[in-house]
Design an enzyme around this catalytic site. Structure first.
Site, PDB file in Angstrom:
ATOM      1  N   SER A  72       0.861  -1.182   0.000  1.00 31.55           N
ATOM      2  CA  SER A  72       0.000   0.000   0.000  1.00 31.55           C
ATOM      3  C   SER A  72       0.896   1.229   0.000  1.00 31.55           C
ATOM      4  CB  SER A  72      -0.889   0.033   1.246  1.00 31.55           C
ATOM      5  OG  SER A  72      -1.530   1.296   1.404  1.00 31.55           O
ATOM      6  N   TYR A  79      -1.761  -1.327  10.159  1.00 30.97           N
ATOM      7  CA  TYR A  79      -1.842  -1.428   8.700  1.00 30.97           C
ATOM      8  C   TYR A  79      -0.608  -0.827   8.043  1.00 30.97           C
ATOM      9  CZ  TYR A  79      -3.754  -1.077   3.977  1.00 30.97           C
ATOM     10  OH  TYR A  79      -3.947  -1.196   2.614  1.00 30.97           O
TER      11      TYR A  79
END
Length: 258
Positions: free
Chosen positions: A148, A162
């Site tokens: 990401s 995350y």
């Protein structure tokens, strides 16, 4: 040179393939002649997506909990009953958890780390024999890890596990690429920006938040299925046979402006 992006006849495994960018990548591969195995934890949703994707090619659904090594082993065992080799492994299954720094819970940290980084390592590890069986010097097998852009820069959101896990995916990609190159297995990653998915629906479905996010993207829009599918096809085809250990930021230029 005409067939640089050809993936026809290849067999792919896509974890987290029941929705979002996992389903987008599976659809792209199927539409271009590959066979795909997709997995997810929720069976009903998984089977519904496999039925939808089957109009584009052969798509097989296998339920699995990829957050646990025993779940990964059971999944690999089931795939091995049908295939002697795997050309493409896409480690896409992921989770997120948001909470203020002072209140971020251990259960949230562990859930995100188990699926976002632990599963990437152990899924790749358990699939090595099938990947080795497919790869050659001229046509290596491929592992594609989904990171990401929030593993590259600070998102400004309280998604600590995350961001840390996706940063780990990027470093792990480099490490695995070095170790697996001699086995004719290329390992690369994609770091997506804003795409419509379950994980981003709070942004995508809120007009104000979506508009604010898109203003930060130089290309002026969020990602589309063709964008992620095209990048996955590139990383799966002859066109990228000499590329390994790299992370492609697929974000419309968003992090370039930071």
């Amino acid at each position: 040179m005409k067939n640089l992006f050809d993936v026809s006849g290849k067999t792919a495994v896509v974890t987290g393939g029941s929705s979002g960018i996992g389903a987008m990548m599976a659809k792209g591969l199927l539409s271009n002649g590959a066979k795909a195995y997709i997995t997810a934890r929720k069976l009903e949703r998984l089977e519904a997506m496999a039925e939808e994707l089957s109009q584009y090619g052969e798509c097989v659904a296998i339920q699995a909990d990829m957050s646990k090594v025993e779940g990964i082993e059971a999944f690999v065992e089931e795939v091995s009953k049908h295939e002697d080799s795997i050309d493409i492994l896409i480690n896409n299954a992921g989770a997120n958890w948001a909470a203020p720094l002072e209140q971020f819970p251990e259960k949230g940290w562990d859930k995100v780390m188990d699926i976002n980084i632990k599963s990437v390592f152990f899924t790749t590890q358990k699939f090595i024999p099938l990947l080795k069986a497919a790869g050659t010097s001229e046509s290596p097998a491929r592992v594609i890890n989904i990171a990401s852009i929030n593993g590259i820069r600070n998102s400004g959101m309280p998604t600590y596990a995350y961001s840390a896990s996706k940063s780990g995916v990027i470093h792990l990609t480099e490490h695995l690429a070095t170790d697996l190159a001699s086995s004719n297995i290329n390992v690369n990653a994609i770091a997506p920006g804003l795409f419509p998915s379950d994980m981003t629906k709070q942004i995508v479905e809120n007009d104000g938040m979506a508009d604010a996010a898109i203003k930060q993207i130089p290309r002026g829009r969020m990602g589309q299925p063709e964008d992620i599918a095209g990048t996955a096809i590139y990383l799966s085809s002859r066109a990228s046979a000499w590329l390994t250990g790299k992370t492609i930021a697929l974000d419309g230029g968003m992090i370039s402006t930071a």
